[in-house]
Design a protein around this motif. Structure first.
Motif, PDB file in Angstrom:
ATOM      1  N   VAL A 108       0.835  -1.206   0.000  1.00  0.00           N
ATOM      2  CA  VAL A 108       0.000   0.000   0.000  1.00  0.00           C
ATOM      3  C   VAL A 108       0.871   1.258   0.000  1.00  0.00           C
ATOM      4  N   MET A 109       1.902   1.263   0.854  1.00  0.00           N
ATOM      5  CA  MET A 109       2.786   2.433   0.919  1.00  0.00           C
ATOM      6  C   MET A 109       3.525   2.649  -0.392  1.00  0.00           C
ATOM      7  N   SER A 110       3.880   1.567  -1.091  1.00  0.00           N
ATOM      8  CA  SER A 110       4.613   1.705  -2.362  1.00  0.00           C
ATOM      9  C   SER A 110       3.744   2.276  -3.472  1.00  0.00           C
ATOM     10  N   THR A 111       2.413   2.194  -3.329  1.00  0.00           N
ATOM     11  CA  THR A 111       1.517   2.740  -4.358  1.00  0.00           C
ATOM     12  C   THR A 111       0.931   4.097  -3.975  1.00  0.00           C
ATOM     13  N   VAL A 112       0.846   4.369  -2.683  1.00  0.00           N
ATOM     14  CA  VAL A 112       0.224   5.622  -2.237  1.00  0.00           C
ATOM     15  C   VAL A 112       1.052   6.829  -2.666  1.00  0.00           C
ATOM     16  N   VAL A 113       2.374   6.752  -2.499  1.00  0.00           N
ATOM     17  CA  VAL A 113       3.223   7.908  -2.821  1.00  0.00           C
ATOM     18  C   VAL A 113       3.126   8.286  -4.305  1.00  0.00           C
ATOM     19  N   PRO A 114       3.267   7.356  -5.255  1.00  0.00           N
ATOM     20  CA  PRO A 114       3.115   7.757  -6.669  1.00  0.00           C
ATOM     21  C   PRO A 114       1.736   8.314  -6.994  1.00  0.00           C
ATOM     22  N   ILE A 115       0.688   7.715  -6.422  1.00  0.00           N
ATOM     23  CA  ILE A 115      -0.663   8.194  -6.703  1.00  0.00           C
ATOM     24  C   ILE A 115      -0.853   9.619  -6.196  1.00  0.00           C
ATOM     25  N   ILE A 116      -0.425   9.867  -4.971  1.00  0.00           N
ATOM     26  CA  ILE A 116      -0.577  11.217  -4.398  1.00  0.00           C
ATOM     27  C   ILE A 116       0.215  12.232  -5.211  1.00  0.00           C
ATOM     28  N   SER A 117       1.426  11.862  -5.629  1.00  0.00           N
ATOM     29  CA  SER A 117       2.244  12.812  -6.392  1.00  0.00           C
ATOM     30  C   SER A 117       1.585  13.183  -7.718  1.00  0.00           C
ATOM     31  N   ILE A 118       1.007  12.201  -8.408  1.00  0.00           N
ATOM     32  CA  ILE A 118       0.361  12.487  -9.693  1.00  0.00           C
ATOM     33  C   ILE A 118      -0.864  13.389  -9.493  1.00  0.00           C
ATOM     34  N   VAL A 119      -1.667  13.104  -8.472  1.00  0.00           N
ATOM     35  CA  VAL A 119      -2.863  13.897  -8.211  1.00  0.00           C
ATOM     36  C   VAL A 119      -2.499  15.340  -7.856  1.00  0.00           C
ATOM     37  N   VAL A 120      -1.501  15.495  -6.976  1.00  0.00           N
ATOM     38  CA  VAL A 120      -1.110  16.841  -6.552  1.00  0.00           C
ATOM     39  C   VAL A 120      -0.527  17.624  -7.724  1.00  0.00           C
ATOM     40  N   LEU A 121       0.341  16.989  -8.520  1.00  0.00           N
ATOM     41  CA  LEU A 121       0.936  17.677  -9.672  1.00  0.00           C
ATOM     42  C   LEU A 121      -0.117  18.059 -10.708  1.00  0.00           C
ATOM     43  N   TYR A 122      -1.165  17.275 -10.805  1.00  0.00           N
ATOM     44  CA  TYR A 122      -2.243  17.600 -11.754  1.00  0.00           C
ATOM     45  C   TYR A 122      -3.040  18.830 -11.302  1.00  0.00           C
ATOM     46  N   LEU A 123      -3.225  18.960  -9.984  1.00  0.00           N
ATOM     47  CA  LEU A 123      -4.017  20.068  -9.455  1.00  0.00           C
ATOM     48  C   LEU A 123      -3.240  21.370  -9.396  1.00  0.00           C
ATOM     49  N   VAL A 124      -1.917  21.299  -9.303  1.00  0.00           N
ATOM     50  CA  VAL A 124      -1.096  22.509  -9.212  1.00  0.00           C
ATOM     51  C   VAL A 124      -0.757  22.992 -10.619  1.00  0.00           C
ATOM     52  N   GLU A 125      -0.910  24.303 -10.858  1.00  0.00           N
ATOM     53  CA  GLU A 125      -0.666  24.861 -12.186  1.00  0.00           C
ATOM     54  C   GLU A 125       0.668  25.597 -12.280  1.00  0.00           C
ATOM     55  N   SER A 126       1.178  26.081 -11.171  1.00  0.00           N
ATOM     56  CA  SER A 126       2.435  26.830 -11.191  1.00  0.00           C
ATOM     57  C   SER A 126       3.605  25.894 -11.481  1.00  0.00           C
ATOM     58  N   MET A 127       4.398  26.211 -12.495  1.00  0.00           N
ATOM     59  CA  MET A 127       5.513  25.360 -12.867  1.00  0.00           C
ATOM     60  C   MET A 127       6.613  25.341 -11.792  1.00  0.00           C
ATOM     61  N   PRO A 128       7.019  26.479 -11.211  1.00  0.00           N
ATOM     62  CA  PRO A 128       8.023  26.423 -10.139  1.00  0.00           C
ATOM     63  C   PRO A 128       7.553  25.569  -8.955  1.00  0.00           C
ATOM     64  N   LEU A 129       6.264  25.697  -8.604  1.00  0.00           N
ATOM     65  CA  LEU A 129       5.745  24.905  -7.499  1.00  0.00           C
ATOM     66  C   LEU A 129       5.739  23.417  -7.853  1.00  0.00           C
ATOM     67  N   ARG A 130       5.437  23.112  -9.116  1.00  0.00           N
ATOM     68  CA  ARG A 130       5.458  21.723  -9.548  1.00  0.00           C
ATOM     69  C   ARG A 130       6.858  21.117  -9.422  1.00  0.00           C
ATOM     70  N   LEU A 131       7.865  21.868  -9.833  1.00  0.00           N
ATOM     71  CA  LEU A 131       9.244  21.384  -9.731  1.00  0.00           C
ATOM     72  C   LEU A 131       9.639  21.148  -8.271  1.00  0.00           C
ATOM     73  N   GLY A 132       9.216  22.063  -7.414  1.00  0.00           N
ATOM     74  CA  GLY A 132       9.490  21.868  -5.991  1.00  0.00           C
ATOM     75  C   GLY A 132       8.806  20.629  -5.444  1.00  0.00           C
ATOM     76  N   LEU A 133       7.565  20.382  -5.880  1.00  0.00           N
ATOM     77  CA  LEU A 133       6.845  19.189  -5.435  1.00  0.00           C
ATOM     78  C   LEU A 133       7.499  17.911  -5.952  1.00  0.00           C
ATOM     79  N   VAL A 134       8.045  17.965  -7.177  1.00  0.00           N
ATOM     80  CA  VAL A 134       8.771  16.798  -7.708  1.00  0.00           C
ATOM     81  C   VAL A 134       9.939  16.437  -6.796  1.00  0.00           C
ATOM     82  N   CYS A 135      10.679  17.438  -6.347  1.00  0.00           N
ATOM     83  CA  CYS A 135      11.806  17.183  -5.424  1.00  0.00           C
ATOM     84  C   CYS A 135      11.316  16.586  -4.112  1.00  0.00           C
ATOM     85  N   ILE A 136      10.237  17.163  -3.575  1.00  0.00           N
ATOM     86  CA  ILE A 136       9.715  16.678  -2.289  1.00  0.00           C
ATOM     87  C   ILE A 136       9.227  15.243  -2.397  1.00  0.00           C
ATOM     88  N   PHE A 137       8.446  14.949  -3.433  1.00  0.00           N
ATOM     89  CA  PHE A 137       7.915  13.602  -3.592  1.00  0.00           C
ATOM     90  C   PHE A 137       9.027  12.586  -3.879  1.00  0.00           C
TER      91      PHE A 137
END
Length: 301
Positions: free
Chosen positions: A232-261
């Protein structure tokens, strides 16, 4: 007399062995210090044999006998030497036999050292069982190995935790998540579930009421829970990252989220699996690449 013999139940090694096998708590001492000492003795014997062989080889090389001088260059003369002239060949045969014994001991030590170690929880259970009547044990050992009488601590005492080998099946892989679930989480769960769970029955009928103060949870069920949560933990992180990146429109914020995830994914890989650093690095790089591709695709769309 027959009735008295029937009423007497095994209390020592037979009882402990039965408990270990029935409850999957089979563990023994490795005796690493004795094993290393024996290897050092074999090493010392080989060093002496090497010195004697080199000394004899030089002695034969400077011998007055022409045939003896050829020992260093002609194996046939060396192997067929008789009497005192065969001393070098005798030493060579002793070295051959001792080397085989030495290498065999080294290999055995390495193979035994690769075996699993028992968890502190299992070690404490076995140690308490040998001493406590309420757990159904009270084996009443008298020897230096398990009597736990100073100055001879029991083999299963905490002082020997790093010198024990576990010969059973651990519930789940030996990673941080498994140790956390089997340790603190299981203790909390047992505290809440204890009133509804029946203790282990006393197989030898030595505890009043036929019930001990020992509780056991199925290793199969624990292993299933550990593997399920890990999946479950191995699938939750990728799913959450895709959903969050889809909802965020700012490109700098997206890049920061990529690093965090990516960092969260690496930490999760370290906690949930026994993957090596190179495997974690490769998985994290692939995960980051997937996120970057997703960002570029959604941005162009």
């Amino acid at each position: 007399m027959g009735t008295e013999l029937q009423e007497r139940k095994p209390r020592g090694y037979s009882k402990l062995a039965s408990f270990m096998v029935r409850r999957n708590h089979v563990m023994v001492k490795q005796f690493r210090e004795l094993a290393i000492r024996d290897l050092l003795y074999l090493q010392a014997e080989l060093c002496d044999l090497q010195y004697d062989f080199n000394h004899q080889s030089m002695k034969d090389l400077h011998s007055q006998d022409e045939r003896t001088k050829l020992y260093d260059r002609e194996w046939c003369h060396l192997s067929h030497a008789a009497g005192g002239g065969g001393r070098q060949w005798q030493l060579a045969l002793q070295i051959r036999e001792k080397l085989r014994e030495y290498y065999s001991a080294v290999q055995q030590y390495q193979n035994v050292g690769a075996l699993a170690r028992p968890s502190d929880r299992r070690r404490e259970i076995v140690h308490s069982y040998t001493l406590s009547a309420t757990l159904g044990g009270d084996c009443d050992f008298l020897g230096r190995d398990l009597s736990d009488v100073p100055p001879y601590p029991s083999i299963f005492a905490s002082q020997n935790r790093d010198d024990l080998l576990f010969l059973g099946d651990e519930p789940g892989d030996d990673d941080l998540l498994a140790r956390f679930l089997v340790g603190p989480v299981l203790k909390v769960f047992h505290g809440c579930w204890r009133t509804l769970k029946r203790p282990v029955p006393d197989l030898e009928n030595q505890v009043q009421g036929g019930q001990t103060a020992l509780y056991q949870y199925s290793d199969i069920k624990i292993r299933a829970v550990v593997h399920t949560l890990g999946s479950v933990m191995s699938t939750v992180v990728p799913i959450i990252s895709i959903v969050v990146l889809y909802l965020v429109e700012s490109m700098p914020l997206r890049l920061g989220l990529v690093c965090i995830f990516s960092v969260i994914f690496s930490v999760a890989m370290s906690l949930v699996t026994n993957a090596r650093r190179v495997e974690i690095f490769a998985a994290a790089a692939a995960f980051s690449s997937v996120q970057v591709v997703f960002i570029s695709t959604t941005q162009s769309t």
